[in-house]
Design a protein around this motif. Structure first.
Motif, mmCIF file in Angstrom:
data_model
loop_
_atom_site.group_PDB
_atom_site.id
_atom_site.type_symbol
_atom_site.label_atom_id
_atom_site.label_comp_id
_atom_site.label_asym_id
_atom_site.label_seq_id
_atom_site.Cartn_x
_atom_site.Cartn_y
_atom_site.Cartn_z
ATOM 1 N N THR A 152 0.858 -1.189 0.000
ATOM 2 C CA THR A 152 0.000 0.000 0.000
ATOM 3 C C THR A 152 0.893 1.237 0.000
ATOM 4 O OG1 THR A 152 -0.119 0.211 2.412
ATOM 5 C CG2 THR A 152 -1.723 -1.241 1.351
ATOM 6 N N ASP A 162 -3.387 5.305 -0.393
ATOM 7 C CA ASP A 162 -4.274 4.481 0.436
ATOM 8 C C ASP A 162 -4.477 5.128 1.811
ATOM 9 O OD1 ASP A 162 -4.500 2.030 -1.373
ATOM 10 O OD2 ASP A 162 -2.328 2.209 -1.144
ATOM 11 N N ARG A 214 -9.463 -2.769 3.431
ATOM 12 C CA ARG A 214 -8.382 -1.798 3.224
ATOM 13 C C ARG A 214 -7.738 -1.297 4.503
ATOM 14 N NH1 ARG A 214 -10.297 2.490 1.946
ATOM 15 N NH2 ARG A 214 -12.540 2.136 1.794
ATOM 16 N N LYS A 264 -2.804 -3.512 3.784
ATOM 17 C CA LYS A 264 -3.815 -2.591 4.292
ATOM 18 C C LYS A 264 -3.142 -1.419 4.995
ATOM 19 C CE LYS A 264 -7.133 -6.354 5.140
ATOM 20 N NZ LYS A 264 -8.012 -7.007 6.151
#
Length: 334
Positions: free
Chosen positions: A142, A146, A208, A221
């Protein structure tokens, strides 16, 4: 090479030794450049540090040299910089610097301090935090984009709990959101509130966002690092220089900037112009003191309705009542 540099900051003149020493070789940024940077943003930097016991992350030889964290106030501390006594989880104490004037920031920069790590308390009451700090930490796979998405979702969670946050870049890959709170709750209660906020955020985007303490369970995540609210855990302050090759800084943002701003926009070269044009965009933080009753009620519901109790503390903390085992899941005995 000039032997020293004198900078007027507020009502004081601060001497900077060896200003030509290169601190960031990739960009040729010197110790003098860092000191001048802090002088240019000193009012904003002070706002983030004012009256807070502060650990100094010092790089006396620049970012490619060794560094250390100085928790106890230096012996050569000027009499115009006060200290505050804080208690570590071990029960030991330390007197840390508590800046009250903008010149203190430049004075610390002269010691090779790049990053300031203030406690979430003020020296008048070091047992009751006045900030709830939320760290959105991208995990492998990520990135910053994000973290931005998570921050925008976090804003809604906070609003639902009667809270408001002030976002800033970490200076690395993540984002921080600080919530000013009334200093009426203990470190344990503030951490419990942070866990409740993190779990609600995770519920809204489980694919996420994660609250998993163990890295092997996090996946690709954004990790909401709730333990940044544990006693003796600190987060780099607004305007702090971060020890990466391109000399980035932790940049305060308005919420309308969050979707488009990127960390590379903010460094020791660009931030002074931004500050001169916009001032400290977090200047109004201290005008607010939100309450945690709703977040603590959410924590109680999580426990009673979903069986979600405490989460592991950092390894240096003593074992806490109700805390689950600090054993990596893959190593836990069946």
């Amino acid at each position: 090479m000039a032997e020293s540099l004198e900078l007027t900051v507020g009502e004081r003149t601060v001497r900077v030794s060896n200003p030509g020493k290169v601190y960031f070789p990739q960009r040729g940024i010197t110790k003098g450049d860092v000191a001048r940077y802090y002088a240019s943003v000193s009012e904003g930097a002070l706002r983030a540090l004012r009256d807070r016991p502060t650990t100094l992350q010092r790089f006396p030889e620049g970012v490619e040299g060794e560094f250390f964290f100085q928790k106890r106030a230096p012996k050569n501390l000027p009499d115009w910089i006060p200290t505050g006594r804080i208690a570590f989880p071990s029960g030991r104490h330390a007197d840390e610097i508590c800046p009250t004037e903008p010149a203190a920031v430049v004075w610390a920069a002269n010691l090779g301090c790049l990053t300031f790590h203030p406690w979430p308390v003020r020296r008048a009451d070091t047992e009751h935090p006045d900030e709830l700090r939320i760290d959105l930490d991208p995990q492998p796979g990520t990135g910053y984009a994000d973290a931005v998405r998570a921050a925008l979702e976090l804003r809604g969670v906070l609003e639902d709990l009667g809270l408001a946050g002030w976002p800033k870049t970490s200076g690395g890959r993540g984002l921080h959101v600080f919530v000013p709170i009334a200093p009426e709750w203990t470190f344990t209660q503030v951490r419990r509130s942070a866990i409740a906020v993190a779990r609600e955020l995770e519920r809204r985007a489980p694919e996420r966002i994660t609250t998993a303490w163990w890295k092997e369970e996090r996946g690709k995540k954004i990790f909401v690092d709730y333990n940044q609210t544990a006693r003796d855990r600190t987060i780099a302050s607004a305007y702090s220089v971060r020890p990466f090759a391109h000399a980035p800084v932790s940049a305060p943002l308005r919420w309308d900037e969050v979707p488009d701003a990127v960390p590379e926009d903010f460094d020791v070269v660009t931030m002074p112009d931004r500050f001169a044009e916009m001032g400290d965009v977090h200047a109004d933080m201290d005008d607010h003191a939100f309450r945690l009753e709703a977040a603590l009620e959410l924590a109680t519901r999580d426990e009673s309705e979903h069986g979600l109790g405490d989460l592991p503390y950092p390894p240096e903390h003593p074992k806490m009542t109700g805390e689950p085992r600090r054993v990596q899941p893959s190593r836990a005995k069946k």
